[in-house]
Design a protein around this motif. Structure first.
Motif, mmCIF file in Angstrom:
data_model
loop_
_atom_site.group_PDB
_atom_site.id
_atom_site.type_symbol
_atom_site.label_atom_id
_atom_site.label_comp_id
_atom_site.label_asym_id
_atom_site.label_seq_id
_atom_site.Cartn_x
_atom_site.Cartn_y
_atom_site.Cartn_z
ATOM 1 N N PRO A 139 0.813 -1.216 0.000
ATOM 2 C CA PRO A 139 0.000 0.000 0.000
ATOM 3 C C PRO A 139 0.848 1.268 0.000
ATOM 4 O O PRO A 139 1.965 1.289 0.527
ATOM 5 C CB PRO A 139 -0.822 -0.126 1.286
ATOM 6 N N VAL A 140 0.304 2.324 -0.587
ATOM 7 C CA VAL A 140 0.984 3.614 -0.642
ATOM 8 C C VAL A 140 0.817 4.327 0.703
ATOM 9 O O VAL A 140 -0.311 4.485 1.185
ATOM 10 C CB VAL A 140 0.394 4.491 -1.771
ATOM 11 N N PRO A 141 1.907 4.764 1.342
ATOM 12 C CA PRO A 141 1.773 5.524 2.590
ATOM 13 C C PRO A 141 0.989 6.815 2.360
ATOM 14 O O PRO A 141 1.185 7.501 1.350
ATOM 15 C CB PRO A 141 3.221 5.820 2.988
ATOM 16 N N LEU A 142 0.093 7.127 3.286
ATOM 17 C CA LEU A 142 -0.782 8.289 3.132
ATOM 18 C C LEU A 142 -0.276 9.463 3.961
ATOM 19 O O LEU A 142 0.341 9.279 5.014
ATOM 20 C CB LEU A 142 -2.206 7.927 3.542
ATOM 21 N N GLY A 293 15.946 6.071 -3.566
ATOM 22 C CA GLY A 293 14.771 6.169 -2.726
ATOM 23 C C GLY A 293 14.570 7.511 -2.062
ATOM 24 O O GLY A 293 13.664 7.664 -1.238
ATOM 25 N N VAL A 294 15.387 8.501 -2.427
ATOM 26 C CA VAL A 294 15.327 9.824 -1.813
ATOM 27 C C VAL A 294 14.918 10.854 -2.855
ATOM 28 O O VAL A 294 15.440 10.849 -3.980
ATOM 29 C CB VAL A 294 16.690 10.202 -1.189
ATOM 30 N N SER A 320 3.332 14.373 -14.813
ATOM 31 C CA SER A 320 3.471 12.919 -14.829
ATOM 32 C C SER A 320 4.927 12.546 -14.619
ATOM 33 O O SER A 320 5.838 13.327 -14.901
ATOM 34 C CB SER A 320 2.967 12.337 -16.157
ATOM 35 N N GLY A 321 5.141 11.339 -14.095
ATOM 36 C CA GLY A 321 6.490 10.855 -13.865
ATOM 37 C C GLY A 321 6.539 9.347 -13.934
ATOM 38 O O GLY A 321 5.498 8.668 -13.900
ATOM 39 N N LEU A 322 7.750 8.812 -14.015
ATOM 40 C CA LEU A 322 7.946 7.377 -14.173
ATOM 41 C C LEU A 322 9.074 6.934 -13.250
ATOM 42 O O LEU A 322 10.117 7.585 -13.165
ATOM 43 C CB LEU A 322 8.305 7.054 -15.621
ATOM 44 N N GLY A 323 8.845 5.828 -12.530
ATOM 45 C CA GLY A 323 9.847 5.319 -11.608
ATOM 46 C C GLY A 323 9.984 3.821 -11.693
ATOM 47 O O GLY A 323 9.147 3.132 -12.281
ATOM 48 N N VAL A 324 11.057 3.313 -11.105
ATOM 49 C CA VAL A 324 11.278 1.877 -11.029
ATOM 50 C C VAL A 324 11.400 1.499 -9.560
ATOM 51 O O VAL A 324 11.984 2.230 -8.756
ATOM 52 C CB VAL A 324 12.544 1.461 -11.817
ATOM 53 N N THR A 325 10.805 0.364 -9.173
ATOM 54 C CA THR A 325 10.835 -0.091 -7.787
ATOM 55 C C THR A 325 12.048 -0.987 -7.562
ATOM 56 O O THR A 325 12.737 -1.393 -8.508
ATOM 57 C CB THR A 325 9.555 -0.856 -7.439
ATOM 58 N N LYS A 326 12.280 -1.356 -6.304
ATOM 59 C CA LYS A 326 13.455 -2.165 -5.983
ATOM 60 C C LYS A 326 13.384 -3.563 -6.579
ATOM 61 O O LYS A 326 14.422 -4.203 -6.798
ATOM 62 C CB LYS A 326 13.645 -2.234 -4.471
ATOM 63 N N ASP A 327 12.165 -4.064 -6.855
ATOM 64 C CA ASP A 327 12.053 -5.392 -7.464
ATOM 65 C C ASP A 327 11.881 -5.337 -8.974
ATOM 66 O O ASP A 327 11.620 -6.355 -9.612
ATOM 67 C CB ASP A 327 10.933 -6.200 -6.815
ATOM 68 N N GLY A 328 11.981 -4.127 -9.570
ATOM 69 C CA GLY A 328 11.981 -4.020 -11.028
ATOM 70 C C GLY A 328 10.665 -3.661 -11.669
ATOM 71 O O GLY A 328 10.564 -3.650 -12.896
ATOM 72 N N GLY A 351 6.559 3.718 -4.333
ATOM 73 C CA GLY A 351 7.540 2.641 -4.339
ATOM 74 C C GLY A 351 8.754 2.861 -5.207
ATOM 75 O O GLY A 351 9.644 1.994 -5.252
ATOM 76 N N ALA A 352 8.858 3.993 -5.891
ATOM 77 C CA ALA A 352 9.993 4.221 -6.788
ATOM 78 C C ALA A 352 11.269 4.500 -6.000
ATOM 79 O O ALA A 352 11.273 5.327 -5.085
ATOM 80 C CB ALA A 352 9.701 5.382 -7.724
#
Length: 427
Positions: A139-142, A293-294, A320-328, A351-352
């Protein structure tokens, strides 16, 4: 001595020969300025009219499927008049920003674009074989409390692949200021879905094997498509596809990379991501927004040197933006009212660990889901926008209309069939 009376005419007026004439006075510098001032005032509106006519005619002859207003803005930016366009847009968007505070009644409805596709990888002959996939996102932190029902939770959206969701969607408030507005994130599993960078007619331009739209052959597998980055004149980055460099790649630029094995990555070019024989495409746009992550210290509310290439970072506008998470996994984030800072924070919360900005302003921010409602016709597709405020239609990127800017396709490995009843595994 007394001057003799001067003869007068019958009406009492002196004849002209007796009227004293004063020598003409020479105009002073102040008088000369006063006389020239009205002429200067006429030059200004004339110049404005000439520039406006020039821009309107230039925009009318500009190819592309964007609105006429967007063509005018882009034409002016490309003709050294960006300061006019940027300031005008900044004033407009600041005027149109939503009121502070408030609370939405509910989350936006998820698009009805389900369906299922075959496995993304060939499975073994054992009954225990499971298609390769990533675990569902957390879940996304609120930051706003109390939360809306379902806020920050990820829900499957779009087609499944061998029973597993290839995409999830989550909605949440981006900050504690504009609490009546929702930001949306889409999580994409590259192990299940195929991503492709598509060149636009104008950005980067040129002739490519793939036309600037979703082709007819791709319709049975299309699941989504979303916008790329800025105009390359503003992006300070490059474009590479299938062994061809359309715009030179820039060291240090934030780069979205797709590899031959389907893997994707985002990072600073030359250090975190590099050119290898396995690279299929590279799209660059400005510098990283999130790294390790910062949130980048340059992604501030007031910065205009990094994120102000077209609009100031503090301008509340569609971004808009695009990110990659730690698991890809790949995470796309967009909202109708974001600053550079709140976009970066939203990507991080979704999660990016590394992320970049994509395009901004209502004309260009677009994420469309595509469904397949007719099991007897895989080439018939339905479409839905990521949120109700999206300005461009959900049919954007579908052929045969030529798309002016680069975009990213999301497709399933095999054709999608219409949604069927029953639950699917979510692990």
């Amino acid at each position: 001595p007394r001057r003799p009376d001067r003869p007068r005419s019958d009406n009492g007026v002196l004849p002209s020969r007796y009227v004293e004439r004063r020598p003409p006075t020479r105009p002073t510098p102040r008088n000369r300025r006063r006389r020239r001032l009205p002429r200067a005032l006429l030059v200004i509106p004339t110049l404005v009219l000439v520039i406006a006519s020039w821009a309107l005619i230039g925009a009318a002859t500009t190819p592309g499927n964007q609105s006429y207003t967007a063509k005018v803005a882009d034409w002016m930016r490309s003709h050294d008049m960006a300061f006019i366009t940027n300031n005008a847009e900044r004033v407009l968007y600041n005027f149109e920003k939503p009121p502070k505070g408030g609370r939405p009644k509910h989350l936006n409805a998820l698009p009805a674009t389900g369906g299922s596709a075959g496995p993304a990888r060939s499975s073994s002959h054992t009954a225990q074989a499971v298609v390769a996939h990533l675990p569902a996102p957390s879940p996304v932190p609120l930051v706003v409390h109390p939360a809306l029902p379902g806020e920050g939770q990820w829900k499957p959206v779009g087609p499944t692949v061998d029973g597993y969701p290839g995409m999830y969607e989550s909605q949440f408030r981006a900050d504690t200021v504009y609490t009546s507005e929702l930001t949306t994130a889409v999580w994409i599993d590259p192990k299940l879905m195929k991503l492709s960078l598509i060149p636009g007619q104008g950005e980067p331009g040129g002739t490519w094997p793939h036309p600037p739209y979703i082709t007819h052959a791709e319709l049975p597998t299309i699941a989504a498509a979303f916008n790329g980055g800025f105009r390359f004149a503003d992006a300070h980055g490059g474009f590479y596809l299938d062994g061809r460099t359309a715009i030179p790649l820039r060291k240090g630029a934030a780069s979205f990379v797709i590899y031959k094995n389907g893997h994707v990555n985002i990072g600073a070019w030359g250090t975190e991501v590099k050119m290898t024989p396995n690279v299929v495409s590279v799209l660059q746009n400005l510098v990283p927004m999130v790294d390790h992550g910062v949130v980048s210290p340059t992604a501030t509310y007031n910065d205009v040197s990094v994120w102000g290439a077209t609009l100031g970072a503090s301008t509340v506008v569609a971004r808009s933006g695009l990110g990659v998470t730690k698991d890809g996994a790949l995470v796309y984030v967009a909202g109708p009212y974001l600053t550079a800072r709140t976009l970066a924070e939203s990507l991080q919360r979704a999660g990016a660990i590394r992320a970049m900005t994509l395009d901004i302003n209502p004309e260009w921010v677009t994420f469309n889901f595509f469904g397949h409602p007719n099991p007897s016709n895989p080439y018939q597709v339905s479409s839905a926008a990521i949120y109700p405020q999206q300005q461009r239609p959900s049919t954007r990127y579908l052929g045969p209309t030529l798309e002016n800017r680069d975009f990213i396709e999301v497709r399933t490995p095999t054709p999608v069939t219409a949604a069927t009843s029953g639950s699917s595994p979510l692990g």
